[in-house]
Design a protein around this motif. Structure first.
Motif, PDB file in Angstrom:
ATOM      1  N   THR A   1      18.221  50.867  25.206  1.00 33.93           N
ATOM      2  CA  THR A   1      17.623  51.801  26.159  1.00 33.93           C
ATOM      3  C   THR A   1      18.631  52.752  26.790  1.00 33.93           C
ATOM      4  N   ARG A   2      19.896  52.328  26.912  1.00 30.34           N
ATOM      5  CA  ARG A   2      20.875  53.144  27.626  1.00 30.34           C
ATOM      6  C   ARG A   2      22.145  53.439  26.834  1.00 30.34           C
ATOM      7  N   GLY A   3      22.377  52.720  25.760  1.00 34.65           N
ATOM      8  CA  GLY A   3      23.672  52.798  25.109  1.00 34.65           C
ATOM      9  C   GLY A   3      23.706  53.655  23.864  1.00 34.65           C
ATOM     10  N   THR A   4      24.912  53.810  23.366  1.00 35.30           N
ATOM     11  CA  THR A   4      25.105  54.456  22.067  1.00 35.30           C
ATOM     12  C   THR A   4      25.479  53.429  21.006  1.00 35.30           C
ATOM     13  N   GLY A   5      25.708  52.179  21.433  1.00 34.44           N
ATOM     14  CA  GLY A   5      26.037  51.169  20.437  1.00 34.44           C
ATOM     15  C   GLY A   5      26.500  49.862  21.040  1.00 34.44           C
ATOM     16  N   TRP A   6      26.948  48.984  20.152  1.00 32.81           N
ATOM     17  CA  TRP A   6      27.363  47.617  20.482  1.00 32.81           C
ATOM     18  C   TRP A   6      28.867  47.500  20.351  1.00 32.81           C
ATOM     19  N   LEU A   7      29.496  46.916  21.375  1.00 31.73           N
ATOM     20  CA  LEU A   7      30.919  46.627  21.357  1.00 31.73           C
ATOM     21  C   LEU A   7      31.066  45.126  21.191  1.00 31.73           C
ATOM     22  N   ALA A   8      31.425  44.703  19.987  1.00 30.17           N
ATOM     23  CA  ALA A   8      31.317  43.293  19.637  1.00 30.17           C
ATOM     24  C   ALA A   8      32.424  42.425  20.205  1.00 30.17           C
ATOM     25  N   GLY A   9      33.494  43.014  20.701  1.00 29.46           N
ATOM     26  CA  GLY A   9      34.610  42.189  21.126  1.00 29.46           C
ATOM     27  C   GLY A   9      35.287  41.586  19.910  1.00 29.46           C
ATOM     28  N   THR A  10      35.978  40.477  20.102  1.00 21.98           N
ATOM     29  CA  THR A  10      36.633  39.799  18.977  1.00 21.98           C
ATOM     30  C   THR A  10      35.565  39.040  18.204  1.00 21.98           C
ATOM     31  N   ALA A  11      35.207  39.563  17.047  1.00 21.81           N
ATOM     32  CA  ALA A  11      34.106  39.005  16.262  1.00 21.81           C
ATOM     33  C   ALA A  11      34.513  38.885  14.801  1.00 21.81           C
ATOM     34  N   THR A  12      33.802  38.059  14.082  1.00 18.22           N
ATOM     35  CA  THR A  12      34.024  37.903  12.650  1.00 18.22           C
ATOM     36  C   THR A  12      32.987  38.732  11.884  1.00 18.22           C
ATOM     37  N   VAL A  13      33.221  38.862  10.598  1.00 20.11           N
ATOM     38  CA  VAL A  13      32.247  39.543   9.746  1.00 20.11           C
ATOM     39  C   VAL A  13      30.912  38.813   9.781  1.00 20.11           C
ATOM     40  N   ASP A  14      30.959  37.477   9.816  1.00 22.07           N
ATOM     41  CA  ASP A  14      29.710  36.702   9.890  1.00 22.07           C
ATOM     42  C   ASP A  14      28.976  36.975  11.199  1.00 22.07           C
ATOM     43  N   ASP A  15      29.722  37.119  12.309  1.00 15.98           N
ATOM     44  CA  ASP A  15      29.099  37.458  13.588  1.00 15.98           C
ATOM     45  C   ASP A  15      28.364  38.798  13.486  1.00 15.98           C
ATOM     46  N   LEU A  16      29.016  39.730  12.832  1.00 15.80           N
ATOM     47  CA  LEU A  16      28.443  41.069  12.672  1.00 15.80           C
ATOM     48  C   LEU A  16      27.141  41.005  11.878  1.00 15.80           C
ATOM     49  N   ARG A  17      27.175  40.310  10.768  1.00 19.32           N
ATOM     50  CA  ARG A  17      25.999  40.229   9.907  1.00 19.32           C
ATOM     51  C   ARG A  17      24.854  39.476  10.579  1.00 19.32           C
ATOM     52  N   ALA A  18      25.192  38.538  11.461  1.00 13.96           N
ATOM     53  CA  ALA A  18      24.147  37.780  12.142  1.00 13.96           C
ATOM     54  C   ALA A  18      23.464  38.597  13.232  1.00 13.96           C
ATOM     55  N   PHE A  19      24.209  39.484  13.897  1.00 20.06           N
ATOM     56  CA  PHE A  19      23.665  40.174  15.065  1.00 20.06           C
ATOM     57  C   PHE A  19      23.069  41.544  14.757  1.00 20.06           C
ATOM     58  N   THR A  20      23.628  42.258  13.809  1.00 18.00           N
ATOM     59  CA  THR A  20      23.219  43.656  13.631  1.00 18.00           C
ATOM     60  C   THR A  20      21.767  43.857  13.173  1.00 18.00           C
ATOM     61  N   PRO A  21      21.145  42.957  12.404  1.00 16.64           N
ATOM     62  CA  PRO A  21      19.724  43.199  12.088  1.00 16.64           C
ATOM     63  C   PRO A  21      18.852  43.257  13.336  1.00 16.64           C
ATOM     64  N   GLY A  22      19.058  42.332  14.266  1.00 17.28           N
ATOM     65  CA  GLY A  22      18.302  42.357  15.510  1.00 17.28           C
ATOM     66  C   GLY A  22      18.639  43.564  16.360  1.00 17.28           C
ATOM     67  N   LEU A  23      19.901  43.976  16.321  1.00 16.84           N
ATOM     68  CA  LEU A  23      20.329  45.164  17.051  1.00 16.84           C
ATOM     69  C   LEU A  23      19.602  46.405  16.541  1.00 16.84           C
ATOM     70  N   ARG A  24      19.553  46.554  15.242  1.00 17.14           N
ATOM     71  CA  ARG A  24      18.898  47.734  14.672  1.00 17.14           C
ATOM     72  C   ARG A  24      17.388  47.702  14.911  1.00 17.14           C
ATOM     73  N   ALA A  25      16.808  46.505  14.894  1.00 14.41           N
ATOM     74  CA  ALA A  25      15.374  46.388  15.173  1.00 14.41           C
ATOM     75  C   ALA A  25      15.071  46.775  16.619  1.00 14.41           C
ATOM     76  N   ALA A  26      15.915  46.327  17.556  1.00 14.18           N
ATOM     77  CA  ALA A  26      15.717  46.683  18.959  1.00 14.18           C
ATOM     78  C   ALA A  26      15.883  48.187  19.163  1.00 14.18           C
ATOM     79  N   TRP A  27      16.835  48.764  18.474  1.00 21.93           N
ATOM     80  CA  TRP A  27      17.097  50.205  18.563  1.00 21.93           C
ATOM     81  C   TRP A  27      15.882  51.002  18.077  1.00 21.93           C
ATOM     82  N   THR A  28      15.374  50.623  16.916  1.00 23.34           N
ATOM     83  CA  THR A  28      14.203  51.305  16.362  1.00 23.34           C
ATOM     84  C   THR A  28      12.981  51.083  17.238  1.00 23.34           C
TER      85      THR A  28
END
Length: 283
Positions: free
Chosen positions: A164-191
């Motif tokens: 609602t307010r941002g331009t994106g996600w700042l993941a902090g210290t994350a792994t590739v697996d963390d990224l793959r787990a979170f980004t589908p929900g992130l993109r769904a919320a964005w859409t």
């Protein structure tokens, strides 16, 4: 994928001028961003002051708080003016604010701020930032509408802030697996929020290079993450990128996983680490 530099504010630095030199070298070697983290109950330098010094020492490199503990800034009008001032000192379109609610209770206790109420305080601060960006009677930011906001965290509240307010996600210290787990929900919320395009995904990773990389990493990470226990410390040290080959593999893996920008945060305060990183990446 852009590559940025994270200043070693969590590491045992002793001369703040070295942090400014990191920023100078980061710009000279073509890195996209200089980022600085935030902790109150630690020797980490205050992020906005540090970025003001970096802004004065550079001309083009972007500036990022990664992440600033927003609810600790309890005078919201003063915070908005501080952000606007920094935005003017840096020049339009250089500053980005990475913000998070914070999870370390000791930072809140030391501030006299209610940790349990941090979500409400965060929402109020964001309202003030938005209003100040268009206030004809105050200092409006140099960047039209104010600096872009990125949000840390993986909670429902964090997803809502990003969508609602941002331009994106700042993941902090994350792994590739963390990224793959979170980004589908992130993109769904964005859409789902009716936002065009896609949210920007920014990830941080620790690094140290050279003959003292292992010892520098241990000195920086062991005390900084001691509050979380030995396992977290071991994982943090093991995950630090300490060779050109590991760096190259990480860059490739994060880019393939959909990362838009990778912030490589130093564990050794020596500014020569910027040049070692640039050389390792072929810059």
């Amino acid at each position: 994928m852009d590559i940025g530099i994270g200043l070693p504010g969590h590491a045992p630095w002793t001369d703040g001028r070295h942090l400014v030199e990191w920023a100078r070298r980061a710009e000279a070697r073509g890195f996209a961003t200089v980022a600085v983290s935030d902790r109150l109950r630690w020797t980490t330098p205050e992020p906005l002051m540090t970025l003001a010094a970096a802004a004065g020492a550079t001309d083009r490199v972007r500036l990022l708080t990664s992440v600033l503990l927003a609810p600790l800034r309890t005078n919201h009008v003063l915070f908005a003016k501080t952000v606007a001032t920094l935005d003017h000192l840096a020049g339009p379109d250089r500053l980005r604010l990475g913000l998070a609610a914070g999870f370390r209770e000791d930072d809140f206790t030391a501030s006299g701020v209610d940790h349990a109420d941090r979500g409400r305080a965060f929402a109020a601060l964001l309202e003030t930032l938005a209003e100040a960006a268009h206030d004809p009677g105050g200092l409006r930011p140099a960047t039209p509408g104010g600096p872009p906001l990125l949000f840390g965290g993986t909670s429902r509240a964090a997803l809502r802030r990003i969508a609602t307010r941002g331009t994106g996600w700042l993941a902090g210290t994350a792994t590739v697996d963390d990224l793959r787990a979170f980004t589908p929900g992130l993109r769904a919320a964005w859409t789902g929020a009716g936002r065009p395009g896609a949210p920007r995904v920014v990830v941080s990773a620790m690094y140290a290079l050279g003959p003292h990389a292992a010892s520098a990493t241990a000195r920086a990470i062991a005390p900084y993450y001691a509050f979380a226990g030995d396992e977290w410390v071991r994982e943090g040290i093991a995950g630090t990128l300490t060779s050109p080959s590991r760096l190259a593999a990480a860059v490739t893996a994060f880019e393939r996983a959909g990362c838009d920008e990778l912030i490589l945060t130093g564990n050794d305060p020596d500014p020569a680490q910027v040049d070692l990183l640039a050389d390792a990446l072929g810059r």
